[in-house]
Each structure stands twice: as structure tokens, then as C-alpha cells.
Motif scaffolding. Structure first.
Motif, PDB file in Angstrom:
ATOM      1  N   UNK A  67       0.764   4.202  -9.631  1.00 29.37           N
ATOM      2  CA  UNK A  67      -0.228   4.866 -10.473  1.00 29.37           C
ATOM      3  C   UNK A  67      -0.809   3.889 -11.492  1.00 29.37           C
ATOM      4  N   UNK A  68      -2.113   3.713 -11.452  1.00 30.95           N
ATOM      5  CA  UNK A  68      -2.876   2.911 -12.405  1.00 30.95           C
ATOM      6  C   UNK A  68      -2.349   1.474 -12.475  1.00 30.95           C
ATOM      7  N   UNK A  69      -1.981   0.935 -11.319  1.00 32.22           N
ATOM      8  CA  UNK A  69      -1.483  -0.436 -11.294  1.00 32.22           C
ATOM      9  C   UNK A  69      -1.974  -1.115 -10.019  1.00 32.22           C
ATOM     10  N   UNK A  70      -1.862  -2.417 -10.006  1.00 31.82           N
ATOM     11  CA  UNK A  70      -2.269  -3.180  -8.826  1.00 31.82           C
ATOM     12  C   UNK A  70      -1.311  -2.906  -7.671  1.00 31.82           C
ATOM     13  N   UNK A  71      -1.771  -3.084  -6.434  1.00 28.97           N
ATOM     14  CA  UNK A  71      -0.894  -2.856  -5.286  1.00 28.97           C
ATOM     15  C   UNK A  71       0.353  -3.736  -5.340  1.00 28.97           C
ATOM     16  N   UNK A  72       1.424  -3.181  -4.863  1.00 31.70           N
ATOM     17  CA  UNK A  72       2.692  -3.901  -4.804  1.00 31.70           C
ATOM     18  C   UNK A  72       3.019  -4.188  -3.341  1.00 31.70           C
ATOM     19  N   UNK A  73       3.363  -5.417  -3.088  1.00 34.42           N
ATOM     20  CA  UNK A  73       3.708  -5.821  -1.719  1.00 34.42           C
ATOM     21  C   UNK A  73       5.137  -5.417  -1.419  1.00 34.42           C
ATOM     22  N   UNK A  74       5.315  -4.641  -0.340  1.00 31.84           N
ATOM     23  CA  UNK A  74       6.643  -4.188   0.071  1.00 31.84           C
ATOM     24  C   UNK A  74       6.962  -4.807   1.437  1.00 31.84           C
ATOM     25  N   UNK A  75       7.839  -5.812   1.451  1.00 35.70           N
ATOM     26  CA  UNK A  75       8.165  -6.441   2.744  1.00 35.70           C
ATOM     27  C   UNK A  75       8.788  -5.429   3.696  1.00 35.70           C
ATOM     28  N   UNK A  76       8.399  -5.532   4.962  1.00 33.94           N
ATOM     29  CA  UNK A  76       8.966  -4.651   5.978  1.00 33.94           C
ATOM     30  C   UNK A  76       9.979  -5.387   6.830  1.00 33.94           C
ATOM     31  N   UNK A  77      10.657  -4.637   7.664  1.00 31.54           N
ATOM     32  CA  UNK A  77      11.612  -5.247   8.581  1.00 31.54           C
ATOM     33  C   UNK A  77      10.896  -6.023   9.679  1.00 31.54           C
TER      34      UNK A  77
END
Length: 256
Positions: free
Chosen positions: A162-172
Motif C-alpha cells: 500500500x502506497x509504496x514501490x513494488x517489492x521484488x519477491x524471489x520465487x522458487x
């Protein structure tokens, strides 16, 4: 007066033979942008008499037209063996060559048909046809061509808090896929229908006996890609009269 030369082209059980004619031979070599080198053999000024048993005029014109139809519709695109001056000391044999075109040089006369006939094939080890092999479990294929494509999906996602830059979430790790495309295998048969049926049988064998199996995948007798799962087989080119072209899709990198 009969000619002094002869030639014949044999493809499967079909033979195109012209006796007591004349012609002169032109050889060519063409290097294309993709590196393929094509050798050409062209017979110029090959002639045949009309059927003199036919009455002069329109009947002989029909004969000439029908002869050109048979030459074009029955043999264009066929691969076989060309023999020039066969049975003489000047004989030459061109194996695995394809009849590319037949064009009339003189078709105005109802008595005589003069045409050029062109053949073409790649240079050995330097053209489009490359001898390759595939081994998967008990299946072994000798193919004239194929290309291996490797892929691995990226499972990384980018979530927007919410109201923030995208966060990179590493996947498997994603499953690795190996797609072998443009597998070209020559098929034999008594006629075009039997060749097509034998091509279908090649694809059916992979689909019914090997899809869903796992085994060691070996390319060209030396590249071992380890244990793979065959996920799919698909025909990819139905235009060739004497070969079947298909692709195989494998999955690798999974947990046993």
C-alpha cells in the motif's frame, strides 16, 4: 534424327526417363545469408518429340501440354537419384537430389517440346541438412536436422504494498524445458499416401509409447542432458512429400 544423350530420375518407385535426347549441363553453387550452400544441376535444352501417332494440330498440342503437366505435378519436389548419360563411359550419378523446377524453353511447336529441368541439394556437411541423433531411453532417432531450445520460467513476482514501490519477491526455481524442434526424418513408401502414413506412425510411436516417460536424454551421442520427462510431441511441417518434421518437448530439473 534421335538425340545422343539420355537421363533418368528415380524417386522411390517412380522413374522419369528420357532417352535419345540432347541437353547441356550447367552446374551452380549458391551460398545464402544463413550459410547454406546449395549445389545445382540444370539440364538445358532437353527435348522430346510429340506423339506422332496423334493427328497433327490440336491433338499434338494437347499431348505437349499433358506431358508438361505430368512432369510438373508428378515429380516437382521429389528427392531421388539423377543419372545423366547412364550406361555410358560419361555417366554421372547425383544421389539424394531434389527436382526443383521444369520450365519450357520452346513450347510453340506442336511437334517438339524443349525444356530445362533443374535439380538442387545442399553440400555435404556444409548445407541445410545436418546429420544428428536423439536418444531417449529405448528410443533412438537418426534425423537430418533439428534445433534445441532451452527455457526456464522466471517465478519472481513484484508486489505493490500500500502506497509504496513494488517489492521484488524471489520465487522458487522453475522447471527447465528442452524443446527439440525441426526434427526431420526421411520416410519411405511405395507412394505418397504410404509415406504420409509412415510419417504419422513415427509421431504416433513417440506419443503413445514415450510421452509421460522419463529417461536419459542424449543428443548427438555426446551431449547428456540427464534424466528428463517427455511432455509432448507435435508434428510441425506437413509439406514435405518424403519426410516428417516434428518436435519433442522435455522437462528437466524436477525433484525425483
Amino acid at each position: 534424327m534421335p538425340g545422343q544423350r539420355k537421363w533418368r530420375f528415380t524417386s522411390g518407385l517412380s522413374t522419369l526417363e528420357v532417352l535419345a535426347t540432347d541437353y547441356w549441363v550447367e552446374y551452380s553453387a549458391e551460398r545464402r545469408e544463413d550459410g547454406q550452400v546449395l549445389l545445382g544441376v540444370k539440364l538445358h535444352a532437353c527435348w522430346e518429340h510429340s506423339d506422332f501417332e496423334q493427328p497433327a494440330g490440336l491433338a499434338r498440342r494437347f499431348y505437349v501440354e499433358e506431358r508438361m503437366r505430368v512432369l510438373n505435378w508428378s515429380f516437382i519436389g521429389k528427392k531421388g537419384t539423377l543419372e545423366t548419360d547412364f550406361g555410358t563411359a560419361r555417366a554421372k550419378v547425383f544421389a539424394a537430389i531434389t527436382l526443383k523446377s521444369i520450365a519450357p524453353e520452346l513450347a510453340k511447336s506442336n511437334e517438339l517440346l524443349i525444356y530445362e529441368i533443374a535439380f538442387e541439394y545442399p553440400l555435404p556437411n556444409g548445407g541445410a541438412e545436418i546429420a544428428r541423433t536423439i536418444s531417449f531411453g529405448a528410443a533412438n532417432v537418426n534425423a537430418e536436422n533439428f534445433l534445441v531450445a532451452y527455457a526456464k520460467p522466471d517465478r519472481t513476482v513484484f508486489k505493490e504494498p500500500f502506497r509504496a514501490a513494488p517489492v521484488r519477491v524471489p520465487g522458487g526455481p522453475g522447471l527447465k524445458t528442452i524443446t527439440i524442434t525441426a526434427i526431420k526424418k526421411t520416410v519411405s513408401g511405395a507412394d505418397a499416401l504410404e509415406k504420409r502414413q509412415n510419417g504419422e506412425a513415427e509421431v504416433k510411436d513417440w506419443a503413445w509409447n514415450y510421452v509421460g516417460n522419463e529417461g536419459a536424454l542424449l543428443l548427438d551421442g555426446e551431449t547428456n542432458l540427464g534424466t528428463c520427462h517427455l511432455r509432448a510431441v507435435r508434428p510441425s511441417d506437413l509439406s514435405l512429400p518424403d519426410a516428417v518434421v516434428y518436435e519433442l518437448e522435455f522437462v528437466s530439473g524436477y525433484v525425483q
